[in-house]
Design an enzyme around this catalytic site. Structure first.
Site, PDB file in Angstrom:
ATOM      1  N   ASP A  16       0.797  -1.115  -0.033  1.00 13.47           N
ATOM      2  CA  ASP A  16      -0.054   0.079  -0.118  1.00 13.47           C
ATOM      3  C   ASP A  16       0.983   1.006  -0.121  1.00 13.47           C
ATOM      4  O   ASP A  16       2.199   0.998   0.177  1.00 13.47           O
ATOM      5  CB  ASP A  16      -0.880   0.088   1.337  1.00 13.47           C
ATOM      6  N   SER A  17       0.444   2.529  -0.066  1.00 15.36           N
ATOM      7  CA  SER A  17       1.143   3.583  -0.101  1.00 15.36           C
ATOM      8  C   SER A  17       1.686   3.796   1.274  1.00 15.36           C
ATOM      9  O   SER A  17       2.597   4.697   1.552  1.00 15.36           O
ATOM     10  CB  SER A  17       0.307   4.903  -0.556  1.00 15.36           C
ATOM     11  N   TYR A  48      -0.819   8.557  -2.574  1.00 15.50           N
ATOM     12  CA  TYR A  48      -1.026   7.968  -3.966  1.00 15.50           C
ATOM     13  C   TYR A  48      -2.257   8.614  -4.429  1.00 15.50           C
ATOM     14  O   TYR A  48      -2.211   8.860  -5.567  1.00 15.50           O
ATOM     15  CB  TYR A  48      -1.414   6.430  -3.922  1.00 15.50           C
ATOM     16  N   GLY A  49      -3.335   9.145  -3.613  1.00 14.44           N
ATOM     17  CA  GLY A  49      -4.645   9.455  -4.256  1.00 14.44           C
ATOM     18  C   GLY A  49      -4.576  10.516  -4.999  1.00 14.44           C
ATOM     19  O   GLY A  49      -5.769  10.895  -5.709  1.00 14.44           O
ATOM     20  N   CYS A  79      -4.642  -1.522  -1.596  1.00 14.85           N
ATOM     21  CA  CYS A  79      -4.627  -0.183  -2.078  1.00 14.85           C
ATOM     22  C   CYS A  79      -5.473   0.004  -3.135  1.00 14.85           C
ATOM     23  O   CYS A  79      -5.445  -0.389  -4.276  1.00 14.85           O
ATOM     24  CB  CYS A  79      -3.390   0.333  -2.387  1.00 14.85           C
ATOM     25  N   THR A  81      -6.345   2.894  -4.544  1.00 15.54           N
ATOM     26  CA  THR A  81      -5.872   3.489  -5.716  1.00 15.54           C
ATOM     27  C   THR A  81      -5.164   2.770  -6.568  1.00 15.54           C
ATOM     28  O   THR A  81      -5.474   2.725  -7.957  1.00 15.54           O
ATOM     29  CB  THR A  81      -4.987   4.677  -5.187  1.00 15.54           C
ATOM     30  N   GLU A 162      -2.803   8.994   8.017  1.00 15.19           N
ATOM     31  CA  GLU A 162      -1.366   8.804   8.241  1.00 15.19           C
ATOM     32  C   GLU A 162      -0.647   9.606   9.294  1.00 15.19           C
ATOM     33  O   GLU A 162       0.396   9.511   9.736  1.00 15.19           O
ATOM     34  CB  GLU A 162      -0.849   9.175   6.838  1.00 15.19           C
ATOM     35  N   CYS A 196     -10.951   2.558   0.155  1.00 12.22           N
ATOM     36  CA  CYS A 196      -9.524   2.798   0.428  1.00 12.22           C
ATOM     37  C   CYS A 196      -9.229   2.144   1.612  1.00 12.22           C
ATOM     38  O   CYS A 196      -9.960   2.089   2.551  1.00 12.22           O
ATOM     39  CB  CYS A 196      -9.365   4.479   0.736  1.00 12.22           C
ATOM     40  N   THR A 197      -8.076   1.370   1.676  1.00 17.44           N
ATOM     41  CA  THR A 197      -7.655   0.568   2.899  1.00 17.44           C
ATOM     42  C   THR A 197      -7.383   1.309   4.038  1.00 17.44           C
ATOM     43  O   THR A 197      -7.259   0.737   5.064  1.00 17.44           O
ATOM     44  CB  THR A 197      -6.554  -0.288   2.408  1.00 17.44           C
ATOM     45  N   HIS A 198      -7.139   2.581   3.956  1.00 15.09           N
ATOM     46  CA  HIS A 198      -6.841   3.385   5.066  1.00 15.09           C
ATOM     47  C   HIS A 198      -8.040   3.520   5.943  1.00 15.09           C
ATOM     48  O   HIS A 198      -8.217   3.749   7.127  1.00 15.09           O
ATOM     49  CB  HIS A 198      -6.468   4.914   4.857  1.00 15.09           C
TER      50      HIS A 198
HETATM   51  N1  DGL Z   1      -4.799   3.126   0.984  1.00 15.30           N
HETATM   52  C1  DGL Z   1      -4.664   3.424  -0.155  1.00 15.30           C
HETATM   53  C2  DGL Z   1      -6.058   3.320  -1.147  1.00 15.30           C
HETATM   54  O1  DGL Z   1      -6.623   2.379  -0.511  1.00 15.30           O
HETATM   55  C3  DGL Z   1      -3.853   4.801  -0.640  1.00 15.30           C
HETATM   56  C4  DGL Z   1      -4.249   5.904   0.088  1.00 15.30           C
HETATM   57  C5  DGL Z   1      -3.547   7.127  -0.628  1.00 15.30           C
HETATM   58  O2  DGL Z   1      -2.411   7.110  -0.595  1.00 15.30           O
HETATM   59  O3  DGL Z   1      -3.977   8.115  -1.163  1.00 15.30           O
HETATM   60  O4  DGL Z   1      -6.530   4.143  -1.985  1.00 15.30           O
END
Ligand code: DGL
Length: 291
Positions: A16-17, A48-49, A79, A81, A162, A196-198
Site C-alpha cells: 500500500d502507499s 497516492y490518491g 490499496c 488507488t 497517516e 480505500c484501505t486506510h
Molecule cells: N490506502 C490507499 C488506497 O486504498 C492509498 C491512499 C493514498 O495513499 O492516497 O487507496
C-alpha cells in the site's frame, strides 16, 4: 503450469502507499494465521490518491517488484488507488496470483444491499478512475433493476489517518467523515464501500456517524480482499502447510519510527486478546526507486 513452481510456504506479499494496507493484513492474520506476510508501505511517496495515473502505474510496478524480490507467492494490492489504475499491469507482469480490492469489495456490497443504492468512498484518483462504479454496474447487469452508485472522493481522510488522527473521539476526523457522508446519505445509499484501505483505521468514527442516519452496511475492502486471498490460495492449492504462527515482516520507503508506532497501534499489539505477536519492522529504508 506456473502454479507448480510457486512455493506454498513462501510469504504473501502485500503493499500500500502507507499503513492503510495493514487493514488487509490484520484480516489476513485472523483468517490465515500460519501464513507468512511481507508488507511494504510506500511512506516516502504517500499519499497516492492525488497522483496521476502514469505516476501511480510506475509506483505500482516498483512496489510489486520489491515484493517479488522477496519471493512472495501472491501479490495483494491492498490499496484502492493502485487496484483501480494499475491492477492490469501488475497481473500481466507476474506469474503469480494478484488480488486487488475493487472486485471483492463490490461483490460484497452487491450481496448485502437491499435497495440497490451503493455508496463508494475512495481517493481522488480512485473515484476519477470510476473503477468501483464500473464494477458495480457490471454486477448489476444480472439484476433486472441494476444497481445505483454514488461515488465520493475523500481527499482529507488519508492525510488525517497517516498523521494519526484516528481516535474514536477525534473531532477533526469526525467533521471530515460527516462532510463525506452528506451526499451518500442524500442519495439514500444503504451500503457504503470503504474503497480505500486506510478508511477501516477510522471505522469507529465512520460507523458512529453513518449509523446516526442509516442502519446500512459498511464494506471493509481490506476484509473482503483477505477473504478473496484465502479463496484463491485454497483454489490454487497454495495455502501454507505450517501449523505455527506465520511471520509478518514490514518494510517502508521512509523512516520506520512513526510508521511502526502507528502500525503497532493499528495491529493492536497492545491488546492482549488479539493474539498478535510483534512483527519484524525493518530499520532500513527501502530505496523503492531502484526497483
Ligand atoms: N490506502 C490507499 C488506497 O486504498 C492509498 C491512499 C493514498 O495513499 O492516497 O487507496
Amino acid at each position: 503450469m506456473t502454479e507448480n513452481i510457486i512455493d506454498r510456504n513462501a510469504p504473501i506479499g502485500v503493499f500500500d502507499s502507507g499503513f492503510g494496507g495493514l487493514s488487509a493484513v490484520r484480516e489476513l492474520q485472523a483468517l490465515l494465521p500460519s501464513e507468512n506476510i511481507v508488507y511494504f508501505g510506500d511512506t516516502a511517496r504517500v499519499p497516492y490518491g492525488t497522483r496521476s495515473r502514469d505516476t501511480l502505474r510506475k509506483y505500482a510496478v516498483q512496489d510489486a517488484n520489491f515484493l517479488a524480490s522477496n519471493n512472495v507467492k501472491t501479490i495483494v494490492i491492498a490499496c484502492g488507488t493502485v487496484s483501480s489504475v494499475a491492477y492490469d499491469i501488475i497481473s500481466e507482469n507476474y506469474d503469480l496470483p494478484v488480488v486487488g480490492i475493487v472486485s471483492p469489495a463490490c461483490k460484497a456490497a452487491s450481496e448485502v444491499t437491499r435497495n440497490g443504492i451503493i455508496g463508494i468512498w475512495g481517493t481522488g484518483a480512485t473515484i476519477k478512475s470510476r473503477s468501483f462504479e464500473n464494477e458495480i454496474n457490471r454486477l448489476g447487469e444480472s439484476r433486472s433493476e441494476g444497481f445505483r452508485s454514488i461515488a465520493v472522493a475523500c481527499p482529507m481522510l488519508v492525510p488525517l489517518i497517516e498523521n494519526g488522527y484516528i481516535d474514536e473521539d477525534c473531532e477533526m476526523t469526525s467533521i471530515a467523515v460527516r462532510e463525506y457522508l452528506t451526499d451518500i446519505i442524500s442519495a439514500g445509499a444503504d451500503t457504503l464501500i470503504l474503497g480505500c484501505t486506510h478508511y477501516p483505521l477510522i471505522s469507529d468514527i465512520i460507523e458512529r456517524e453513518w449509523h446516526k442516519f442509516s442502519d446500512g452496511k459498511i464494506i471493509n475492502s481490506g476484509e473482503k480482499t483477505a477473504l478473496e486471498v484465502k479463496r484463491i490460495l485454497h483454489e490454487k492449492d497454495l495455502l501454507n502447510d505450517g501449523v505455527g504462527k506465520g511471520y509478518l515482516k514490514i518494510y517502508s520507503s521512509d523512516d520506520m519510527e512513526t510508521f511502526s508506532h502507528q502500525a503497532k497501534i493499528f495491529l493492536r499489539y497492545t491488546d492482549k486478546n488479539s493474539g498478535s505477536e510483534e512483527a519484524y519492522f525493518s530499520p532500513d529504508k527501502i530505496e523503492i526507486e531502484k526497483y
